[in-house]
Design a protein around this motif. Structure first.
Motif, mmCIF file in Angstrom:
data_model
loop_
_atom_site.group_PDB
_atom_site.id
_atom_site.type_symbol
_atom_site.label_atom_id
_atom_site.label_comp_id
_atom_site.label_asym_id
_atom_site.label_seq_id
_atom_site.Cartn_x
_atom_site.Cartn_y
_atom_site.Cartn_z
ATOM 1 N N PHE A 199 0.850 -1.202 0.000
ATOM 2 C CA PHE A 199 0.000 0.000 0.000
ATOM 3 C C PHE A 199 0.882 1.247 0.000
ATOM 4 C CE2 PHE A 199 -2.060 -3.489 2.220
ATOM 5 C CZ PHE A 199 -3.240 -3.630 1.499
ATOM 6 N N PRO A 200 1.618 1.462 -1.100
ATOM 7 C CA PRO A 200 2.593 2.565 -1.115
ATOM 8 C C PRO A 200 1.954 3.945 -0.922
ATOM 9 C CG PRO A 200 2.327 1.589 -3.315
ATOM 10 C CD PRO A 200 1.614 0.693 -2.357
ATOM 11 N N ASP A 201 0.645 4.066 -1.188
ATOM 12 C CA ASP A 201 0.023 5.380 -1.063
ATOM 13 C C ASP A 201 -0.608 5.622 0.310
ATOM 14 O OD1 ASP A 201 0.753 5.908 -3.670
ATOM 15 O OD2 ASP A 201 -1.110 5.051 -4.477
ATOM 16 N N ALA A 202 -0.618 4.599 1.147
ATOM 17 C CA ALA A 202 -1.227 4.761 2.464
ATOM 18 C C ALA A 202 -0.323 5.592 3.373
ATOM 19 C CB ALA A 202 -1.468 3.394 3.100
ATOM 20 N N THR A 203 -0.930 6.397 4.239
ATOM 21 C CA THR A 203 -0.177 7.104 5.278
ATOM 22 C C THR A 203 -0.379 6.344 6.581
ATOM 23 O OG1 THR A 203 -0.470 9.202 4.152
ATOM 24 C CG2 THR A 203 0.108 9.292 6.493
ATOM 25 N N LEU A 204 0.708 5.751 7.050
ATOM 26 C CA LEU A 204 0.622 4.926 8.256
ATOM 27 C C LEU A 204 1.005 5.718 9.497
ATOM 28 C CD1 LEU A 204 2.384 1.693 6.912
ATOM 29 C CD2 LEU A 204 -0.088 2.082 7.151
ATOM 30 N N GLY A 205 0.406 5.356 10.613
ATOM 31 C CA GLY A 205 0.783 5.917 11.904
ATOM 32 C C GLY A 205 0.974 4.794 12.904
ATOM 33 N N LEU A 206 1.565 5.114 14.055
ATOM 34 C CA LEU A 206 1.754 4.106 15.103
ATOM 35 C C LEU A 206 1.083 4.545 16.396
ATOM 36 C CD1 LEU A 206 5.486 2.981 14.677
ATOM 37 C CD2 LEU A 206 3.449 1.573 14.283
ATOM 38 N N HIS A 207 0.332 3.611 16.961
ATOM 39 C CA HIS A 207 -0.319 3.807 18.258
ATOM 40 C C HIS A 207 0.236 2.697 19.156
ATOM 41 C CE1 HIS A 207 -3.948 4.440 20.938
ATOM 42 N NE2 HIS A 207 -3.633 3.203 21.272
ATOM 43 N N LEU A 208 1.169 3.065 20.050
ATOM 44 C CA LEU A 208 1.929 2.059 20.796
ATOM 45 C C LEU A 208 1.649 2.098 22.288
ATOM 46 C CD1 LEU A 208 5.278 2.745 18.900
ATOM 47 C CD2 LEU A 208 3.744 0.792 18.546
ATOM 48 N N HIS A 209 1.763 0.927 22.890
ATOM 49 C CA HIS A 209 1.634 0.810 24.347
ATOM 50 C C HIS A 209 2.968 0.348 24.928
ATOM 51 C CE1 HIS A 209 -2.752 1.345 25.187
ATOM 52 N NE2 HIS A 209 -2.752 1.337 23.861
ATOM 53 N N ASN A 210 3.176 0.697 26.199
ATOM 54 C CA ASN A 210 4.475 0.406 26.823
ATOM 55 C C ASN A 210 4.412 -0.783 27.785
ATOM 56 O OD1 ASN A 210 7.229 0.979 27.134
ATOM 57 N ND2 ASN A 210 6.817 2.009 29.085
ATOM 58 N N THR A 211 3.502 -1.685 27.542
ATOM 59 C CA THR A 211 3.225 -2.803 28.453
ATOM 60 C C THR A 211 4.464 -3.578 28.887
ATOM 61 O OG1 THR A 211 1.247 -2.991 27.097
ATOM 62 C CG2 THR A 211 1.586 -4.704 28.772
ATOM 63 N N ARG A 212 5.396 -3.754 27.980
ATOM 64 C CA ARG A 212 6.609 -4.529 28.286
ATOM 65 C C ARG A 212 7.880 -3.679 28.180
ATOM 66 N NH1 ARG A 212 2.580 -7.465 26.346
ATOM 67 N NH2 ARG A 212 2.056 -9.308 27.591
ATOM 68 N N GLY A 213 7.709 -2.369 28.331
ATOM 69 C CA GLY A 213 8.861 -1.475 28.373
ATOM 70 C C GLY A 213 9.488 -1.182 27.019
ATOM 71 N N LEU A 214 8.817 -1.625 25.932
ATOM 72 C CA LEU A 214 9.411 -1.456 24.600
ATOM 73 C C LEU A 214 8.759 -0.352 23.778
ATOM 74 C CD1 LEU A 214 9.888 -5.170 23.467
ATOM 75 C CD2 LEU A 214 11.340 -3.710 24.844
ATOM 76 N N GLY A 215 7.842 0.391 24.392
ATOM 77 C CA GLY A 215 7.066 1.367 23.620
ATOM 78 C C GLY A 215 7.926 2.354 22.847
ATOM 79 N N ILE A 216 8.882 2.980 23.529
ATOM 80 C CA ILE A 216 9.686 4.015 22.873
ATOM 81 C C ILE A 216 10.655 3.382 21.871
ATOM 82 C CG2 ILE A 216 11.349 5.885 23.264
ATOM 83 C CD1 ILE A 216 8.828 6.887 24.345
ATOM 84 N N ALA A 217 11.161 2.189 22.176
ATOM 85 C CA ALA A 217 12.031 1.482 21.222
ATOM 86 C C ALA A 217 11.234 1.129 19.963
ATOM 87 C CB ALA A 217 12.619 0.226 21.863
ATOM 88 N N ASN A 218 9.976 0.726 20.144
ATOM 89 C CA ASN A 218 9.128 0.440 18.990
ATOM 90 C C ASN A 218 8.863 1.705 18.174
ATOM 91 O OD1 ASN A 218 8.922 -2.298 19.496
ATOM 92 N ND2 ASN A 218 7.099 -2.078 20.787
ATOM 93 N N ALA A 219 8.682 2.820 18.862
ATOM 94 C CA ALA A 219 8.483 4.093 18.165
ATOM 95 C C ALA A 219 9.735 4.455 17.370
ATOM 96 C CB ALA A 219 8.152 5.195 19.170
ATOM 97 N N LEU A 220 10.906 4.209 17.965
ATOM 98 C CA LEU A 220 12.168 4.467 17.255
ATOM 99 C C LEU A 220 12.242 3.628 15.980
ATOM 100 C CD1 LEU A 220 15.051 5.720 17.144
ATOM 101 C CD2 LEU A 220 15.835 3.753 18.493
ATOM 102 N N ALA A 221 11.843 2.356 16.082
ATOM 103 C CA ALA A 221 11.838 1.498 14.894
ATOM 104 C C ALA A 221 10.913 2.088 13.830
ATOM 105 C CB ALA A 221 11.394 0.084 15.268
ATOM 106 N N GLY A 222 9.774 2.622 14.262
ATOM 107 C CA GLY A 222 8.849 3.261 13.333
ATOM 108 C C GLY A 222 9.458 4.509 12.703
ATOM 109 N N LEU A 223 10.109 5.331 13.517
ATOM 110 C CA LEU A 223 10.788 6.528 13.005
ATOM 111 C C LEU A 223 11.806 6.140 11.939
ATOM 112 C CD1 LEU A 223 11.672 8.675 16.168
ATOM 113 C CD2 LEU A 223 10.253 9.414 14.247
ATOM 114 N N ASP A 224 12.582 5.095 12.233
ATOM 115 C CA ASP A 224 13.612 4.635 11.295
ATOM 116 C C ASP A 224 13.008 4.186 9.966
ATOM 117 O OD1 ASP A 224 15.635 5.125 13.083
ATOM 118 O OD2 ASP A 224 15.801 3.062 13.798
ATOM 119 N N CYS A 225 11.750 3.716 10.009
ATOM 120 C CA CYS A 225 11.064 3.290 8.778
ATOM 121 C C CYS A 225 10.355 4.448 8.091
ATOM 122 C CB CYS A 225 10.032 2.214 9.098
ATOM 123 S SG CYS A 225 10.720 0.655 9.625
ATOM 124 N N GLY A 226 10.533 5.653 8.594
ATOM 125 C CA GLY A 226 9.937 6.813 7.944
ATOM 126 C C GLY A 226 8.516 7.139 8.388
#
Lengths: 312, 312
Positions: A199-226
């Motif tokens: 879906f190259p034309d879709a605009t994706l967003g991330l809605h993350l939870h920190n249940t296992r302490g990985l929320g911000i690391a997951n957000a960083l992974a998302g940032l790295d993917c643009g």
């Protein structure tokens, strides 16, 4: 793909946070907090949800809150809507963005909103239909996008069908939600790569939870993917009532702090956002998990004498 | 460079954690916890520090602890040593790895150990000399490697000089410490890239704190740069007495959980490590910040009926 230099942060604490708090917050306090948030530079604020008041009593004052806030020009006010009835109420209340969320996992969706995924998708069609010819728009949410606590891995085919449907309704953003905090940076990257490919034309967003302490690391992974669209809750409040031992969304101000430290622009006044997080903390009468509101920003220099600790 | 598929995790809670706890833990409890940790698959455990007992009274029982533990074959037992006197004590106590830590920031080093960076480096020379002809080895620590709360940015030249010195002493690993939690993923990457360029033969490790909620994200940035050595504290206990409103190291089991979820091997039995974190929590009599010990692993499936919540 490399990280965006400008990102868009959406505050969801007033909905995803408050809907599981035991404390019932009076409408005027919610309004005061929303009005404070409106002045921080945030461009998207989810202020409430239009579920049946018996289902989410904490948000039973949805109309009062929507009518009471001072709308800041340039800010889009959002609300969660589970069905057509909710959509009608939200549109009547002048909500800009109607968040329609359905879980890829059938088990989770049934527990969460008492509909199968299929029934949830039908509700999304009805929500989309309700927005036609109005000033409101549909914003997509794919829940349990990175796994389900009851089913484990979720079906990629199902997720693709949900993407197709949401894009068919011209959803300007589709948030992938790690509803119960089971994602990891690898899964975030693989899921985004897959969706970008299909879906190259879709605009994706991330809605993350920190249940296992990985929320911000997951957000960083998302940032790295643009990824450019992120949701968070001030102070880290919030969670999900059906997530086993759930904890809240990633903390908005901690995430914004990381972005700023990395030279990524959010358009947000971080000090003002930290003040709002402290206001939320006082409102709830308990210490919230946000860290930067306690430690101060990394860029703040400290006087040596003020920090002197007796060691002998 | 891409992420390693096998990493090495060093547990430092018994030293970096306990040295700032107000509660004095009896030596036999420390020994019991170390013996439990020795059976988790961890290959490196920092068990104490050999500072003057008046400076860090919580570690005044260093000799008793070192003599009391059951040494597991294949596990290296480490201790922090500030000077030659500490090195002699540590060697006599049979410590495998002597951690010599000096801050790049002069202000920080003076507050922390009452020596300038230059004096600290001289102490490192003396520690290295003490290990000659013994079974013990020197492991390097560069503190405030990503910034100082008093000085801000730290000098890259100074850091290079410290690297040169430690490599001259054949330090098998040099840990870069974010002593006060001011790092961000970008700074981690840039620092590692710079050191990899100038010191291609050095083996770098990361010693991170979660002061601003970025600890695990910073670890992810390190993993992405190919770093294979990481330190953490079980339960997330620990901190630094001179860091303004300091909080602990990254939580070992939360980090190991992330690594395992990403398919990275640590050789550690995560369930056993979580049990050890719970033991640390009981020992300290307070809730520690670790998340996975509360939420369970992401891969654990839950029964739907057990999670049913009344919603009407």
């Amino acid at each position: 793909m490399s990280a965006a230099r400008t990102i868009d942060v959406s505050e969801v604490g007033l909905r995803d946070g408050l809907q599981i708090e035991r404390t019932m917050i009076p409408a005027e306090q919610k309004i005061a907090l929303i009005d404070t948030l409106s002045k921080t530079g945030l461009k998207k604020i989810e202020i409430t949800g239009f579920a049946h008041p018996k289902v989410i009593p904490q948000l039973a004052d949805a109309e009062t809150v929507a009518a009471g806030i001072k709308r800041e020009p340039g800010v889009r006010y959002a609300a969660f809507v589970p069905n057509a009835r909710g959509a009608e109420r939200a549109i009547k209340a002048g909500i800009d963005d109607l968040k329609a969320g359905v879980a890829v996992s059938d088990s989770f969706n049934r527990l969460n909103v008492r509909m199968t995924t299929e029934e949830g998708m039908k509700a999304t069609d009805e929500i989309a239909a309700a927005t036609k010819g109005t000033q409101s728009r549909l914003v997509g949410m794919i829940a349990t996008a990175f796994g389900c606590p009851y089913e484990g891995e979720v079906s990629r085919d199902r997720m693709h069908r949900m993407m197709d449907q949401l894009l068919g309704h011209d959803a300007p953003i589709i948030y992938l939600a790690d509803t119960t905090g089971v994602a990891n940076p690898d899964r975030i990257r693989r899921t985004i790569e897959d969706l970008n490919k299909h879906f190259p034309d879709a605009t994706l967003g991330l809605h993350l939870h920190n249940t296992r302490g990985l929320g911000i690391a997951n957000a960083l992974a998302g940032l790295d993917c643009g990824i450019r669209h992120f949701e968070g809750s001030i102070g880290g409040l919030g969670g999900c009532p059906f997530a086993p031992r759930a904890v809240g969304n990633i903390c908005t101000e901690d995430f914004v702090h990381m972005a700023h430290e990395m030279g990524i622009d959010t358009g947000i006044d971080l000090d003002a956002l930290i003040d709002a997080a402290r206001m939320a903390q006082e409102m709830l009468g308990r210490t919230l998990p946000g860290m930067v509101m306690k430690s101060g920003k990394a860029s703040e220099l400290h006087a040596m004498d003020a920090q002197r600790v007796k060691v002998d």
